[in-house]
Design a protein around this motif. Structure first.
Motif, PDB file in Angstrom:
ATOM      1  N   ARG A 163       4.230 -16.428 -26.225  1.00 12.86           N
ATOM      2  CA  ARG A 163       4.148 -17.015 -25.082  1.00 12.86           C
ATOM      3  C   ARG A 163       3.907 -15.986 -23.447  1.00 12.86           C
ATOM      4  N   THR A 206      10.307 -21.653 -22.021  1.00 14.43           N
ATOM      5  CA  THR A 206       9.054 -22.565 -21.795  1.00 14.43           C
ATOM      6  C   THR A 206       8.275 -21.643 -20.859  1.00 14.43           C
ATOM      7  N   ASN A 244       1.310 -23.353 -22.822  1.00 19.49           N
ATOM      8  CA  ASN A 244       1.527 -22.615 -23.524  1.00 19.49           C
ATOM      9  C   ASN A 244       2.232 -22.011 -25.327  1.00 19.49           C
ATOM     10  N   LEU A 268       0.872 -33.518 -21.517  1.00 20.20           N
ATOM     11  CA  LEU A 268       1.103 -32.584 -22.437  1.00 20.20           C
ATOM     12  C   LEU A 268       0.512 -33.367 -23.661  1.00 20.20           C
ATOM     13  N   ARG A 284      12.598 -19.747 -31.614  1.00 19.65           N
ATOM     14  CA  ARG A 284      12.524 -20.080 -30.256  1.00 19.65           C
ATOM     15  C   ARG A 284      12.777 -18.287 -29.450  1.00 19.65           C
ATOM     16  N   ILE A 303       2.999 -22.653 -18.185  1.00 18.72           N
ATOM     17  CA  ILE A 303       3.951 -23.693 -18.499  1.00 18.72           C
ATOM     18  C   ILE A 303       2.878 -24.608 -18.995  1.00 18.72           C
ATOM     19  N   ASP A 304       2.798 -25.719 -19.200  1.00 20.88           N
ATOM     20  CA  ASP A 304       2.110 -26.024 -19.911  1.00 20.88           C
ATOM     21  C   ASP A 304       1.489 -25.576 -20.948  1.00 20.88           C
ATOM     22  N   LYS A 306      -0.486 -24.271 -30.724  1.00 24.11           N
ATOM     23  CA  LYS A 306      -1.487 -25.631 -29.466  1.00 24.11           C
ATOM     24  C   LYS A 306      -2.649 -25.865 -29.716  1.00 24.11           C
ATOM     25  N   PHE A 338       5.281 -34.666 -17.010  1.00 21.50           N
ATOM     26  CA  PHE A 338       4.624 -33.849 -17.420  1.00 21.50           C
ATOM     27  C   PHE A 338       3.899 -34.743 -18.583  1.00 21.50           C
ATOM     28  N   HIS A 390      10.255 -36.645 -24.066  1.00 19.38           N
ATOM     29  CA  HIS A 390      10.198 -36.444 -22.730  1.00 19.38           C
ATOM     30  C   HIS A 390       9.458 -37.502 -22.424  1.00 19.38           C
TER      31      HIS A 390
HETATM   32  N1  UDP Z   1       5.957 -28.845 -20.293  1.00 23.40           N
HETATM   33  C1  UDP Z   1       5.395 -29.249 -19.505  1.00 23.40           C
HETATM   34  N2  UDP Z   1       5.687 -29.066 -17.711  1.00 23.40           N
HETATM   35  C2  UDP Z   1       7.024 -28.597 -17.350  1.00 23.40           C
HETATM   36  C3  UDP Z   1       7.854 -28.497 -18.845  1.00 23.40           C
HETATM   37  C4  UDP Z   1       7.329 -28.521 -19.467  1.00 23.40           C
HETATM   38  O1  UDP Z   1       4.609 -29.425 -19.103  1.00 23.40           O
HETATM   39  O2  UDP Z   1       7.502 -28.090 -16.533  1.00 23.40           O
HETATM   40  C5  UDP Z   1       6.191 -29.216 -21.567  1.00 23.40           C
HETATM   41  C6  UDP Z   1       5.551 -27.841 -22.332  1.00 23.40           C
HETATM   42  O3  UDP Z   1       4.162 -27.346 -22.872  1.00 23.40           O
HETATM   43  C7  UDP Z   1       6.935 -27.107 -23.351  1.00 23.40           C
HETATM   44  C8  UDP Z   1       7.365 -29.245 -23.833  1.00 23.40           C
HETATM   45  O4  UDP Z   1       6.527 -29.376 -22.770  1.00 23.40           O
HETATM   46  O5  UDP Z   1       6.752 -26.650 -24.600  1.00 23.40           O
HETATM   47  C9  UDP Z   1       8.173 -29.204 -24.188  1.00 23.40           C
HETATM   48  O6  UDP Z   1       9.492 -28.809 -22.570  1.00 23.40           O
HETATM   49  P1  UDP Z   1      10.344 -28.214 -22.941  1.00 23.40           P
HETATM   50  O7  UDP Z   1      11.371 -27.931 -21.946  1.00 23.40           O
HETATM   51  O8  UDP Z   1      11.105 -29.021 -24.724  1.00 23.40           O
HETATM   52  O9  UDP Z   1      10.537 -26.762 -23.519  1.00 23.40           O
HETATM   53  P2  UDP Z   1       9.739 -25.764 -25.148  1.00 23.40           P
HETATM   54  O10 UDP Z   1      11.348 -25.961 -25.598  1.00 23.40           O
HETATM   55  O11 UDP Z   1       8.382 -25.898 -25.689  1.00 23.40           O
HETATM   56  O12 UDP Z   1       9.904 -24.625 -24.789  1.00 23.40           O
END
Ligand code: UDP
Length: 134
Positions: free
Chosen positions: A104, A93, A114, A63, A87, A111-112, A11, A59, A54
């Protein structure tokens, strides 16, 4: 064990930190082969389409804004159990919850912002690889 392919995105935050090489080394050391890659600036439409699942989440707007804030490195990874392996390399996340030594935990700020995306299932991996590589 199954030979799989998964989609990974480094990212904008991690690209800006200049850690593409360090993240690629982790893929390679885990036995994941980079079988397709491109360094691109996503358009808003591309980012919205990619994260369409999403779109009702609070978010979503931020995002998409984050994902188009700078270039990203997109790759398809191939290897035994590639989806789960990636993963595991990524970590949780929220980097605060990510296990020590994961991408990570080591490179993400929040969390955003990441650092990486990774497909969460074999089915989504196929959809996501097609989305970016046809
Ligand atoms: N995300 C965010 N806030 C949140 C949850 C998710 O900004 O509260 C963003 C974050 O960049 C994350 C993406 O949305 O990687 C997709 O979320 P997902 O739950 O699918 O997580 P991932 O699969 O990326 O771990």
């Amino acid at each position: 064990m199954a030979l799989e392919r998964t989609l990974s995105i480094i990212k904008p935050d991690a690209v800006a930190k200049n850690v593409i090489g360090q993240i690629y080394t982790r893929f390679e050391n885990a036995g994941l082969k980079i079988v397709a890659a491109k360094f691109v600036q996503l358009t808003q439409a591309e980012a919205e389409g990619f994260y369409a699942v999403h779109k009702e989440r609070p978010f979503f707007k931020d995002l998409v804004k984050f994902m188009i804030s700078g270039p990203v490195m997109i790759q398809a990874l191939e290897g035994e159990n590639a989806v789960l392996k990636n993963r595991e390399l990524m970590g949780a996340t929220n980097p605060k919850d990510a296990a020590p030594g994961t991408i990570r935990a080591d490179f993400a700020e929040s969390i955003d912002a990441n650092a990486v995306h990774g497909s969460d299932s074999l089915e989504n991996a196929a959809i996501e690889i097609k989305y970016f590589f046809g």
